[in-house]
Design a protein around this motif. Sequence first.
Motif, PDB file in Angstrom:
ATOM      1  N   ILE A  95      -9.900  40.880 -44.191  1.00 55.84           N
ATOM      2  CA  ILE A  95      -8.814  40.140 -44.763  1.00 55.84           C
ATOM      3  C   ILE A  95      -9.542  39.232 -45.197  1.00 55.84           C
ATOM      4  CG2 ILE A  95      -7.974  39.446 -42.505  1.00 55.84           C
ATOM      5  CD1 ILE A  95      -5.933  40.580 -45.733  1.00 55.84           C
ATOM      6  N   THR A  96     -10.622  38.534 -44.540  1.00 57.99           N
ATOM      7  CA  THR A  96     -11.196  37.658 -44.615  1.00 57.99           C
ATOM      8  C   THR A  96     -12.184  37.371 -45.942  1.00 57.99           C
ATOM      9  OG1 THR A  96     -11.362  36.849 -42.699  1.00 57.99           O
ATOM     10  CG2 THR A  96     -12.694  35.723 -44.202  1.00 57.99           C
ATOM     11  N   ILE A  97     -12.739  38.625 -45.987  1.00 61.37           N
ATOM     12  CA  ILE A  97     -12.915  39.135 -47.427  1.00 61.37           C
ATOM     13  C   ILE A  97     -12.293  39.247 -48.696  1.00 61.37           C
ATOM     14  CG2 ILE A  97     -14.669  40.620 -48.807  1.00 61.37           C
ATOM     15  CD1 ILE A  97     -15.738  39.396 -45.923  1.00 61.37           C
ATOM     16  N   SER A  98     -10.587  39.819 -48.407  1.00 61.29           N
ATOM     17  CA  SER A  98      -9.983  39.759 -49.539  1.00 61.29           C
ATOM     18  C   SER A  98      -9.155  38.461 -49.994  1.00 61.29           C
ATOM     19  CB  SER A  98      -8.816  40.461 -48.706  1.00 61.29           C
ATOM     20  OG  SER A  98      -8.151  41.392 -49.681  1.00 61.29           O
TER      21      SER A  98
ATOM     22  N   PRO B  51     -11.049  31.728 -53.304  1.00 62.55           N
ATOM     23  CA  PRO B  51     -11.455  31.079 -52.725  1.00 62.55           C
ATOM     24  C   PRO B  51     -11.999  29.494 -51.454  1.00 62.55           C
ATOM     25  CG  PRO B  51     -12.774  32.125 -55.211  1.00 62.55           C
ATOM     26  CD  PRO B  51     -10.680  31.161 -55.109  1.00 62.55           C
ATOM     27  N   GLU B  52     -11.039  29.213 -52.301  1.00 64.35           N
ATOM     28  CA  GLU B  52     -10.754  27.740 -51.363  1.00 64.35           C
ATOM     29  C   GLU B  52     -10.330  27.542 -49.991  1.00 64.35           C
ATOM     30  OE1 GLU B  52      -7.555  28.440 -54.022  1.00 64.35           O
ATOM     31  OE2 GLU B  52      -9.159  28.966 -54.264  1.00 64.35           O
ATOM     32  N   VAL B  53      -9.964  28.605 -50.362  1.00 65.16           N
ATOM     33  CA  VAL B  53      -9.142  29.535 -48.729  1.00 65.16           C
ATOM     34  C   VAL B  53     -11.107  29.750 -46.955  1.00 65.16           C
ATOM     35  CG1 VAL B  53      -7.705  29.887 -48.571  1.00 65.16           C
ATOM     36  CG2 VAL B  53      -9.703  31.756 -48.624  1.00 65.16           C
ATOM     37  N   VAL B  54     -12.332  29.541 -47.876  1.00 62.63           N
ATOM     38  CA  VAL B  54     -12.882  29.778 -46.703  1.00 62.63           C
ATOM     39  C   VAL B  54     -14.185  28.833 -46.863  1.00 62.63           C
ATOM     40  CG1 VAL B  54     -12.678  32.069 -46.251  1.00 62.63           C
ATOM     41  CG2 VAL B  54     -13.917  31.208 -47.872  1.00 62.63           C
TER      42      VAL B  54
ATOM     43  N   GLU C 148     -20.409  27.330 -47.703  1.00 61.20           N
ATOM     44  CA  GLU C 148     -20.862  28.795 -46.521  1.00 61.20           C
ATOM     45  C   GLU C 148     -20.785  30.007 -46.474  1.00 61.20           C
ATOM     46  OE1 GLU C 148     -24.315  28.915 -43.116  1.00 61.20           O
ATOM     47  OE2 GLU C 148     -22.605  27.680 -42.887  1.00 61.20           O
ATOM     48  N   LEU C 149     -19.256  30.593 -45.941  1.00 63.69           N
ATOM     49  CA  LEU C 149     -18.981  31.897 -46.137  1.00 63.69           C
ATOM     50  C   LEU C 149     -18.468  31.903 -47.495  1.00 63.69           C
ATOM     51  CD1 LEU C 149     -18.679  34.103 -43.920  1.00 63.69           C
ATOM     52  CD2 LEU C 149     -16.097  32.699 -44.249  1.00 63.69           C
ATOM     53  N   ARG C 150     -18.181  32.035 -48.218  1.00 61.70           N
ATOM     54  CA  ARG C 150     -17.667  32.081 -49.206  1.00 61.70           C
ATOM     55  C   ARG C 150     -18.852  32.518 -49.745  1.00 61.70           C
ATOM     56  NH1 ARG C 150     -15.341  27.925 -51.091  1.00 61.70           N
ATOM     57  NH2 ARG C 150     -16.803  27.148 -52.413  1.00 61.70           N
ATOM     58  N   GLU C 151     -19.988  32.101 -50.061  1.00 57.85           N
ATOM     59  CA  GLU C 151     -21.784  31.958 -50.506  1.00 57.85           C
ATOM     60  C   GLU C 151     -22.016  32.835 -50.642  1.00 57.85           C
ATOM     61  OE1 GLU C 151     -24.180  28.286 -50.441  1.00 57.85           O
ATOM     62  OE2 GLU C 151     -23.476  27.426 -51.549  1.00 57.85           O
ATOM     63  N   ILE C 152     -22.113  33.590 -48.647  1.00 57.74           N
ATOM     64  CA  ILE C 152     -22.468  34.464 -48.393  1.00 57.74           C
ATOM     65  C   ILE C 152     -21.372  36.127 -48.597  1.00 57.74           C
ATOM     66  CG2 ILE C 152     -22.353  35.950 -46.059  1.00 57.74           C
ATOM     67  CD1 ILE C 152     -23.149  33.433 -44.762  1.00 57.74           C
ATOM     68  N   ILE C 153     -20.364  35.898 -49.059  1.00 55.96           N
ATOM     69  CA  ILE C 153     -19.485  36.679 -49.219  1.00 55.96           C
ATOM     70  C   ILE C 153     -19.698  37.394 -50.645  1.00 55.96           C
ATOM     71  CG2 ILE C 153     -17.151  37.996 -49.790  1.00 55.96           C
ATOM     72  CD1 ILE C 153     -16.502  35.642 -47.163  1.00 55.96           C
ATOM     73  N   LEU C 154     -19.805  36.268 -51.152  1.00 60.03           N
ATOM     74  CA  LEU C 154     -20.202  36.617 -52.923  1.00 60.03           C
ATOM     75  C   LEU C 154     -21.421  37.181 -53.111  1.00 60.03           C
ATOM     76  CD1 LEU C 154     -18.798  32.746 -54.214  1.00 60.03           C
ATOM     77  CD2 LEU C 154     -17.785  35.446 -54.381  1.00 60.03           C
ATOM     78  N   ARG C 155     -22.837  36.848 -51.735  1.00 64.65           N
ATOM     79  CA  ARG C 155     -23.782  37.036 -52.492  1.00 64.65           C
ATOM     80  C   ARG C 155     -23.843  39.090 -51.681  1.00 64.65           C
ATOM     81  NH1 ARG C 155     -26.720  33.249 -49.776  1.00 64.65           N
ATOM     82  NH2 ARG C 155     -26.701  34.944 -47.769  1.00 64.65           N
TER      83      ARG C 155
END
Length: 345
Positions: free
Chosen positions: A31-34, A40-43, A46-53
């Motif tokens: 659900i965090t990934i979703s 994107p602004e809800v995380v 740093e976590l956003r960059e990790i997820i996108l990568r």
Amino acid sequence: MRKSVEPGRTARRGAHVKLSDVAKKVGVSPITISRALRNPEVVSEELREIILRTVEEMGYIPNLAARALAGRHNGIVGVITPALHQYGFAGLMLGIEDRFRDTEFTVQYSSTLHHAEGEAGLLKSFLTQKPAGVVIAGAESYRDLLPLIGNATCPIAHITDLSQEPETLVVGLDHYAAGAEPTRFLLSRGYQRIGFIGRGADVRSRRRIEGYEAVMREAGRCDPDLIIGGDATSRIGLGRELFSRLLQRVPDVDAVFAQSDELALGVLIECKARGIRVPEDFGICGFNDLEFSSFTEPTLTTVHIPRYDIGYRVADMLLRAISDEPLDEDKVDCGFSIIPRGSTR
């Protein structure tokens, strides 16, 4: 039976990668990934960059159908247009794209190529996919569209001639006036036998012809022979051809109002080939104010349509409707303006 990957070969990148696979790799819940992909602004950054990568590395492709089942819509905004291939639509598209650029929505386009019978089918196709919203940019007829619009579960915005049926979520202009005023302008510059070049391919162009005819009738100069149209792959080439035919039909024609700047450019080229002086002996007015019209020799007088503004405003109107935000106006007239340049006295 599931096939194993042969030695020496690797599985195709992104094949069968699921949301849970990405979540496991990152070490967070699906659900965090979703949420991070949708908003994107809800995380954290740093976590956003990790997820996108990780999404990029694993080649994960979001399942829009699953998203539609899980929520109100699939994140897509559909745009139906009759003329995706024409230069004039580029400005509208840029305005639409700019307004949606920093949102969660993706824009998809579909073109009817001026076939009115295909409009309802395209709208049905979009609606079955649970889109966030739809823009109908220049429908020929609303007879078959209105029942679909009335039953749609998403907002539908419109770019229209203001005489057409929709009364809400509408951005457009009065094409009758956009045919009448340039004709009055040419008459005010001393031209008398003013031709009209370009067929009535759609409701907007037919409304411009009606405006032209009304003004010529008021001036006592209406002549059906002055109106000429046709089809060709090259709009510039068609302009040359139609003007040549018009000269054969009405030798004393002294100006033309063309349905597009491409047609007007064709007329200008044919005038130069025949030694006809523009604007002294012959006047030319185009339509759309495309970029090249201010660089021809002489420059083209034309009708400016605020295409970018129309696209931006209809997209903004749709976004507000999707978010249930109040609208300043239900129906917006973006108007037009005549740009006098070197091709008219």
